[in-house]
Design a protein around this motif. Structure first.
Motif, mmCIF file in Angstrom:
data_model
loop_
_atom_site.group_PDB
_atom_site.id
_atom_site.type_symbol
_atom_site.label_atom_id
_atom_site.label_comp_id
_atom_site.label_asym_id
_atom_site.label_seq_id
_atom_site.Cartn_x
_atom_site.Cartn_y
_atom_site.Cartn_z
ATOM 1 N N ALA A 1 0.605 -1.361 0.121
ATOM 2 C CA ALA A 1 0.204 0.091 0.043
ATOM 3 C C ALA A 1 0.713 1.201 0.106
ATOM 4 C CB ALA A 1 -0.859 0.336 0.933
ATOM 5 N N HIS A 2 1.488 1.279 1.117
ATOM 6 C CA HIS A 2 2.844 1.860 0.561
ATOM 7 C C HIS A 2 4.343 2.399 0.189
ATOM 8 C CE1 HIS A 2 -0.354 4.342 3.546
ATOM 9 N NE2 HIS A 2 -0.083 2.920 4.225
ATOM 10 N N ALA A 3 4.251 1.425 -0.993
ATOM 11 C CA ALA A 3 5.127 1.190 -1.937
ATOM 12 C C ALA A 3 6.103 2.930 -2.156
ATOM 13 C CB ALA A 3 5.422 0.792 -2.671
ATOM 14 N N VAL A 4 7.550 2.613 -2.152
ATOM 15 C CA VAL A 4 8.011 3.270 -2.973
ATOM 16 C C VAL A 4 8.390 3.657 -4.116
ATOM 17 C CG1 VAL A 4 10.059 4.781 -2.494
ATOM 18 C CG2 VAL A 4 9.423 3.989 -0.145
ATOM 19 N N SER A 5 8.520 2.465 -4.773
ATOM 20 C CA SER A 5 8.759 2.829 -5.574
ATOM 21 C C SER A 5 8.002 1.655 -7.018
ATOM 22 C CB SER A 5 9.576 1.239 -6.747
ATOM 23 O OG SER A 5 10.542 1.831 -7.944
ATOM 24 N N ASP B 1 13.069 -2.453 2.248
ATOM 25 C CA ASP B 1 12.030 -3.048 1.962
ATOM 26 C C ASP B 1 11.118 -1.985 0.828
ATOM 27 O OD1 ASP B 1 12.582 -5.091 3.416
ATOM 28 O OD2 ASP B 1 11.168 -4.822 4.919
ATOM 29 N N SER B 2 11.544 -0.956 0.209
ATOM 30 C CA SER B 2 11.154 -0.276 -0.370
ATOM 31 C C SER B 2 9.403 0.574 0.359
ATOM 32 C CB SER B 2 11.078 -0.498 -1.320
ATOM 33 O OG SER B 2 10.252 0.164 -2.637
ATOM 34 N N ASN B 3 8.862 0.587 1.557
ATOM 35 C CA ASN B 3 8.140 0.348 1.735
ATOM 36 C C ASN B 3 7.603 1.774 2.863
ATOM 37 O OD1 ASN B 3 8.567 -0.620 3.834
ATOM 38 N ND2 ASN B 3 7.402 -2.226 4.780
ATOM 39 N N VAL B 4 9.189 2.692 2.914
ATOM 40 C CA VAL B 4 9.181 3.715 3.820
ATOM 41 C C VAL B 4 9.757 4.896 3.371
ATOM 42 C CG1 VAL B 4 10.557 2.731 5.384
ATOM 43 C CG2 VAL B 4 8.435 4.673 6.558
ATOM 44 N N MET B 5 9.469 5.813 3.280
ATOM 45 C CA MET B 5 9.972 7.075 3.216
ATOM 46 C C MET B 5 11.267 7.952 4.449
ATOM 47 S SD MET B 5 10.134 7.634 -0.311
ATOM 48 C CE MET B 5 10.449 9.633 0.066
ATOM 49 N N ALA B 6 12.075 8.099 4.485
ATOM 50 C CA ALA B 6 12.564 8.843 5.405
ATOM 51 C C ALA B 6 14.397 9.255 5.323
ATOM 52 C CB ALA B 6 13.021 7.430 6.924
ATOM 53 N N GLY B 7 14.313 10.073 6.051
ATOM 54 C CA GLY B 7 15.991 10.203 5.979
ATOM 55 C C GLY B 7 17.199 11.131 7.834
ATOM 56 N N CYS B 8 18.122 11.142 6.863
ATOM 57 C CA CYS B 8 18.694 11.807 7.972
ATOM 58 C C CYS B 8 19.486 12.879 8.270
ATOM 59 C CB CYS B 8 18.844 10.407 9.275
ATOM 60 S SG CYS B 8 20.773 9.526 8.540
#
Length: 589
Positions: free
Chosen positions: A20-24, A401-408
């Motif tokens: 449902a929340h795929a990144v690609s 897993d290509s199912n969440v966006m994040a950064g640091c």
């Protein structure tokens, strides 16, 4: 390990399948990629998923429509952000850029804040949280301008926050739309006294399939918590603490600890806020007058950020020693710069800048260094001693897993600018990384180091295969891009580190590139660092409207980029060899 099921070859399907929340998103052929860039209906109409900063998730689209139907004035659209301060930044961007249009525009831009109810008891704490959003309303003819802010900064709401807010407020908004209006005791609260609700009666009602939303969310929660070992919402703060400690542990503790490590909802948001931090630490005069340097050909939105915020940018697209010579001459001649941004190595050309020499120039001439280590990743290189800020997209290999966006964003405690940067972050930083995303990222990143090692080894095997192909004119990979680039990478490579998972290959003939890409039985779409191999015709996908311009910097239209995953090496090589053989066969016809 990744599933052995064949990846989808259906246009617009999420990558991974049924996520449902795929990144690609799947663009299975060269022709489909071109069709997407040209806006062809046979492609665009099938795009039900996409990379989140470019494609607005369906839950966010539905939430926007509901809010517009309830709160927007005539001829208004909206974008949704996680905090009021971000909404204000977006409003300032709209007004500033609209004023430079021809003719100049001075639009009315409004902000509305909404919140969901806090959990009523301890039982609800496992699945409920008080969520806040800030909605920016603007004239509909400025939609493409406002979408630039969403794309460049990465500060829009995440799809999971959109899904959660939609499930919590759908009934209240439906009442609003049907002119019933929430009572003063309603749990959805508006915190913007300036917001008008005029013209509600003139808009048609919007239906919401409540059962579908609830069923989808409950099903996803059950699957992830039952089989994915997810923490529940009660432990979101702990998940973030674990993430900060996990990230900080990747670096020498004399340079980094959890107190100077910061989470963001995307890698682009980390880059944008690093630029904001540098601008905020500079004097008002320097922030207005001094340009930054973008060193090396970067991911497209890094350059957009430096162009559109601040005094502008000097672009050194080759990012090589000759470019550094030119920069040094510029500095020796008396020109000052505010900062230097670079990738280590660059995407997609895998060129590694001479970061040690850049550090020397920074000490001599007093500019900030911001390094994006996403491609190499912190398990392979130790870049922090040579810069003031490290930024990274955790969407990529840290998650996998290509199912969440994040950064640091990580500050160097030994930087000469550390006290100013830390003061800015202490006063300015907002934690707007959505709790559910943090929970997914914590789970995904538990085996980050081991996954990185597998990908390094697989990439090395793939490199050998490509080196033997007569169809390929050039291979970009940190160990072979050029002797100069390899030397720069090796200078900071960890003892047990490798050269990463990203490889770019350039075919001599475009027909061979097209045949290879169309034949390969692997996932095909944007992003990188996934646990499974992911392939895309990078120049076509990222720079279709400026192919001649990017070719000047070495980005060839026939370039195919591969992010190598964790498949069994023999199976991966077999899939790649099959595609190469097909290209070779058609080449000889």
């Amino acid at each position: 390990m990744p599933s052995t099921a064949l990846p989808s070859q259906s246009i617009g399907a999420p990558i991974p399948n049924n996520t449902a929340h795929a990144v690609s998103v799947t663009l299975p052929t060269w022709e489909a990629t071109v069709g997407y860039e040209e806006g062809e209906p046979w492609v665009v109409n099938k795009m039900h998923s996409g990379y989140p900063r470019f494609f607005i998730h369906s839950d966010i689209q539905q939430l926007c429509k509901l809010i517009e139907s309830s709160y927007a004035r005539d001829n208004e659209r909206c974008f949704i952000f996680p905090t009021y301060n971000i909404a204000k930044r977006c409003r300032a961007f709209i007004k500033e850029k609209a004023a430079t249009m021809s003719p100049p525009l001075h639009p009315a831009v409004r902000i509305l804040q909404l919140s969901t109810p806090a959990p009523a008891n301890t039982q609800e704490e496992s699945y409920k949280i008080e969520a806040n959003i800030a909605i920016v309303f603007f004239p509909s003819n400025l939609f493409s301008l406002v979408k630039q802010y969403w794309q460049h900064t990465g500060e829009g709401i995440s799809s999971r926050l959109g899904e959660y807010f939609l499930s919590e407020m759908k009934d209240k908004l439906a009442e609003e739309i049907n002119n019933k209006g929430p009572s003063a005791k309603d749990s959805i609260s508006s915190r913007s006294p300036r917001t008008s609700r005029s013209s509600r009666s003139s808009r048609s009602s919007v239906s919401v399939n409540n059962s579908n939303i609830s069923n989808k969310q409950e099903s996803a929660t059950f699957i992830e918590e039952r089989f994915g070992r997810n923490l529940d919402l009660r432990y979101a703060k702990e998940a973030k603490k674990i993430l900060l400690s996990r990230l900080a542990s990747e670096y020498d503790p004399s340079y980094v600890d959890a107190s100077n490590t910061y989470l963001y909802p995307s890698g682009m948001s980390a880059i944008f806020n690093a630029h904001r931090a540098v601008l905020g630490c500079a004097s008002a005069e320097d922030a207005q007058k001094l340009k930054s340097v973008c060193f090396g050909f970067p991911y497209v939105d890094t350059l957009n950020i430096l162009r559109k915020w601040g005094a502008g940018v000097h672009f050194y697209g080759f990012g090589d020693d000759e470019s550094l010579d030119d920069l040094e001459f510029r500095l020796e001649s008396g020109e000052k710069i505010l900062s230097l941004f670079c990738e280590f190595p660059s995407n997609p050309l895998l060129k590694t800048p001479d970061i040690i020499r850049i550090k020397y120039l920074s000490e001599k001439f007093g500019f900030y260094i911001v390094v994006d280590d996403t491609v190499a990743n912190s398990s392979n290189v130790n870049i922090i001693p040579y810069c003031d800020i490290v930024v990274s997209s955790l969407t990529k290999i840290f998650s996998g897993d290509s199912n969440v966006m994040a950064g640091c964003l990580v500050l160097n405690k030994k930087s000469k600018f550390y006290s100013q940067l830390k003061k800015f972050m202490d006063e300015d930083y907002e934690d707007f990384f959505w709790d559910q995303d943090a929970i997914y990222l914590e789970r995904n990143s538990r085996d980050f180091q081991g996954r990185s090692q597998i990908m390094n080894k697989n990439a090395d095997e793939v490199l050998k295969l490509f080196q033997s192909s007569p169809l390929i004119s050039h291979i970009y990979y940190p160990s072979v891009t050029s002797p100069e680039s390899k030397k720069n990478y090796d200078a900071v490579k960890r003892e047990n580190g490798g050269y990463g998972a990203l490889i770019s290959i350039v075919f001599k003939d475009q027909t061979d590139a097209v045949c290879f890409f169309n034949t390969i039985k692997l996932s095909k779409g944007p992003s990188l660092g996934t646990n499974f191999t992911l392939v895309c015709p990078y120049a076509i996908l990222a720079h279709f409207k400026e192919l001649d311009e990017v070719a000047k910097w070495g980005v060839d239209p026939n370039l195919v980029r591969l992010s190598i995953g964790m498949e069994k090496s023999s199976e991966l090589i077999a899939a790649l060899k099959e595609a190469l053989d097909a290209a070779q066969e058609q080449h000889l016809v």
